[in-house]
Design an enzyme around this catalytic site. Sequence first.
Site, short mmCIF file in Angstrom:
data_model
loop_
_atom_site.label_atom_id
_atom_site.label_comp_id
_atom_site.label_asym_id
_atom_site.label_seq_id
_atom_site.Cartn_x
_atom_site.Cartn_y
_atom_site.Cartn_z
N CYS A 1 0.80 -1.24 -0.02
CA CYS A 1 0.06 0.00 0.14
C CYS A 1 1.03 1.23 0.01
O CYS A 1 1.88 1.09 0.42
CB CYS A 1 -0.79 0.01 1.39
SG CYS A 1 -1.90 -1.41 1.35
N ARG B 1 3.29 1.19 -6.99
CA ARG B 1 3.40 0.44 -5.88
C ARG B 1 2.50 -0.52 -6.09
O ARG B 1 2.47 -1.82 -5.32
CB ARG B 1 3.39 1.00 -4.61
CG ARG B 1 4.40 1.79 -4.31
CD ARG B 1 4.46 2.79 -2.83
NE ARG B 1 4.19 1.72 -1.81
CZ ARG B 1 5.48 1.43 -1.10
NH1 ARG B 1 6.53 1.83 -1.43
NH2 ARG B 1 5.30 0.60 -0.05
N TRP C 1 -3.72 -1.99 -1.44
CA TRP C 1 -3.52 -3.26 -2.25
C TRP C 1 -4.30 -4.34 -1.61
O TRP C 1 -3.72 -4.58 -0.37
CB TRP C 1 -2.28 -3.54 -2.54
CG TRP C 1 -1.92 -4.49 -3.42
CD1 TRP C 1 -1.77 -4.37 -4.91
CD2 TRP C 1 -1.49 -6.13 -3.09
NE1 TRP C 1 -1.37 -5.71 -5.38
CE2 TRP C 1 -1.45 -6.69 -4.23
CE3 TRP C 1 -1.52 -6.64 -2.02
CZ2 TRP C 1 -1.15 -8.08 -4.42
CZ3 TRP C 1 -1.30 -8.16 -1.97
CH2 TRP C 1 -1.10 -8.62 -3.27
N ASN D 1 0.12 0.42 5.97
CA ASN D 1 0.86 -0.54 4.91
C ASN D 1 1.19 -1.66 5.73
O ASN D 1 1.89 -1.44 6.68
CB ASN D 1 1.94 0.14 4.25
CG ASN D 1 2.67 -0.83 3.59
OD1 ASN D 1 2.08 -1.71 2.78
ND2 ASN D 1 3.76 -0.65 2.98
N GLY D 2 1.00 -2.84 5.47
CA GLY D 2 1.42 -4.25 6.12
C GLY D 2 0.03 -5.02 6.84
O GLY D 2 -1.10 -4.95 5.92
N GLU E 1 14.41 -14.55 -15.95
CA GLU E 1 13.88 -13.22 -16.05
C GLU E 1 13.03 -12.89 -17.38
O GLU E 1 12.16 -12.04 -17.09
CB GLU E 1 15.11 -12.45 -15.75
CG GLU E 1 14.99 -10.93 -15.64
CD GLU E 1 14.17 -10.49 -14.50
OE1 GLU E 1 13.49 -9.27 -14.51
OE2 GLU E 1 14.13 -11.26 -13.50
N LYS F 1 9.27 -11.39 -16.82
CA LYS F 1 9.09 -10.16 -17.33
C LYS F 1 7.42 -10.34 -18.30
O LYS F 1 6.48 -9.43 -18.07
CB LYS F 1 9.95 -9.32 -18.17
CG LYS F 1 11.02 -9.03 -17.51
CD LYS F 1 10.79 -7.61 -16.85
CE LYS F 1 10.92 -7.35 -15.45
NZ LYS F 1 11.38 -8.46 -14.61
N GLU G 1 4.68 -11.09 -15.71
CA GLU G 1 3.99 -10.09 -14.96
C GLU G 1 3.47 -8.82 -15.64
O GLU G 1 2.61 -8.11 -14.80
CB GLU G 1 5.20 -9.76 -13.98
CG GLU G 1 6.20 -9.00 -14.40
CD GLU G 1 7.30 -8.92 -13.40
OE1 GLU G 1 7.10 -8.55 -12.24
OE2 GLU G 1 8.49 -8.33 -13.87
N HIS H 1 13.98 -33.78 -19.67
CA HIS H 1 13.50 -34.27 -18.55
C HIS H 1 11.91 -33.90 -18.45
O HIS H 1 11.61 -33.51 -17.00
CB HIS H 1 14.19 -33.92 -17.22
CG HIS H 1 15.74 -34.64 -17.45
ND1 HIS H 1 16.06 -36.02 -17.12
CD2 HIS H 1 16.70 -33.99 -18.08
CE1 HIS H 1 17.25 -35.87 -17.56
NE2 HIS H 1 17.90 -34.92 -17.92
N LYS I 1 5.31 -2.82 -6.37
CA LYS I 1 6.62 -2.79 -6.74
C LYS I 1 7.54 -3.16 -5.38
O LYS I 1 8.50 -3.96 -5.57
CB LYS I 1 6.83 -1.24 -6.69
CG LYS I 1 8.46 -0.82 -7.28
CD LYS I 1 8.70 -1.44 -8.58
CE LYS I 1 10.36 -1.05 -8.95
NZ LYS I 1 10.67 -1.54 -9.97
#
Length: 692
Positions: free
Chosen positions: A2, A33, A106, A133-134, A563, A567, A570, A586, A687
């Site tokens: 948040c 964020r 969030w 926030n938390g 990576e 990208k 996400e 495999h 973020k």
Amino acid sequence: MCGIFAYLNYNVNRERRYILQVLFNGLRRLEYRGYDSAGIAIDSDPKPAPQASSASASDSDPPPIVFRQEGNIESLVKSVYQDVAKLELNLEASFSTHAGLAHTRWATHGEPAPRNSHPQSSGPGNEFLVVHNGVITNYEVLKETLIRHGFIFESDTDTEVIPKLAKYVYDKANEAADGQVVTFSQVVLEVMRHLEGAYALIFKSSHYPNELIACKRGSPLLLGVKEMTENKENGSAFDDNKTLSKDGGPKELFLSSDANAVIEHTKKVLVIEDGEVVHLKEGGVYILKFENDKGERVASPTKIASVRRALSVLEMEVQQINKGHYEHYMQKEINEQPESLTTTMRGRLILRGSSKSKSVLLGGLKDHLKTIRRSRRILFIGCGTSYNAALAARPILEELTGIPVTMEIASDLLDRQGPIYREDTAVFVSQSGETHDTLVALQYALDNGALCVGITNTVGSAIARNTHCGVHINAGAEIGVASTKAYTSQIVVMAMLALAIGGDTLSNQARREAIIDGLFDLPNKVREVLKLDQEMKDLAKLLSAEQSLLVFGRGYNYATALEGALKVKEVALMHSEGILAGEMKHGPLALVDETLPIVVIATRDACFSKQQSVIQQLIARRGRLVVMCSKGDASSVSPSETVRVIEVPQVEDCLQPVINVVPLQLLAYHLTVLRGFNVDQPRNLAKSVTTQ
């Protein structure tokens, strides 16, 4: 995740319209964020100051007004101005002193909805308001207790217990005060004694008009200070009985979970530490700190003490948080990589004397290099992109140092309670420096006696403050949720770390000098690879309707595969998977057919011939391939005309992941735009992951 923002003007006349704009702009700076709803709180029309000195309910100002809205910030702005008109609030009303709150949420506890948005209230009258926030881990117990005392809950959040607990504490304290004034700080400290979990909080109360209190445990929070007279801007320091300016001069104060929301107002900041309570009152900044037991509860009120802190200066500019001529922050940050890499290496790559001998200087590590060289092993600990960056650097660290290097995803290390010893060096990699799992892993490593090294992009972050030593990557502000320039700068910092730890032994001197030469030239090579933008856009057009994408890599470029796939998933919201090419037989080979697009990274390194074999096997199974190879190698890696080839500049093998990830960043960006998704604020992501 948040975003928290608060603005207090003291002895500075500001109209309500101006205050609203400051709050809205603060939230806009925190959009990256990640959030799904937003809200603000402002004061009602001013009331004449009370004659009595005590702060009783009868003396309280009219209740603050709270506006909350699901959706983006512009939806909140629109609804606020509609409600302002309905309430007939005067936007030109002037306040010499005013404290406002703002928040982007969030969702964790409760769906995105106005009732679950912040600020959360103590009840009718908004006597206490909180932005948070938390996560409060013991909120259910607190909620049951408060319900038994007659409190009615309106939201599904864990946050709502905090303002209601504040009202309960305030009411009980006043009943027992026998005429003595109960201070705002006393109320908040008592609330904090009952809270468990990670949080950053800002309190506002009609019982304490024009005051704010901020406190934190495990989530980022900072104070920005803008004094309105020049002679008070220099050398300010303060404690619980000293204000920033002795005469209580006019000033503006800003509280934020991120420096991005403060930098346009002031560069003078105080990073609030865990366990600190920062009280903004009558132009003064009063700081109390308590010692706690392992971050759970305050053990005793006798452990609370005043502290003296000094302001620091932000080393960033407003331009860094603007998009400039780019459409999106992610696009801007991809294209900033030549400059961010140059900044990362500036002053750290050294040419000495007429012989131009080459070396690396990492000032934050120089006093600890001997200890690191004696380590039994080096552990790299991170999450997501930061973990991938460390993985990309692992081979060169092992080669140059001869020390075993192990990789740990922070959450998995904690779940397993993996062994860490005093003879270990633990390196914590985090762009924000506030990643929750990485921070908990840091405390775990400290408790086990390891030497702890931080690699972050944020000066003054929790990881930067709590590790024994570290390196700031200097990539500049990164606003887009999908990390790009921080990732490449992290790889470069860890390559320099390998050079610094490896020393100047004759046996690897030629290799070291080749890497340093490669580092000097790396920004130019990245400029060259950025010219592939249109080619990657064309490829994105071919892939935009697909549902899946595989990326095969090996050696140094296994991390690049991970990576690149990360990208794509996400931001473009397409299923993608990075696969170690050596594991192809495999299981993953079963997925290959003529419809599934596959990217194979086959640039020149020790694994080149093995990747050529992988390409041949995929073509034999009619795989739909895109091959990334070094310039001039197209004919040797592409025996079939059906294979699309992307040629990139060749650099030293340990630096090739920096080059190879850029086309994949561009591909992810263009896929996202073509698929109509939000590039800078991907669905469900944020973020800075500051909660579990």
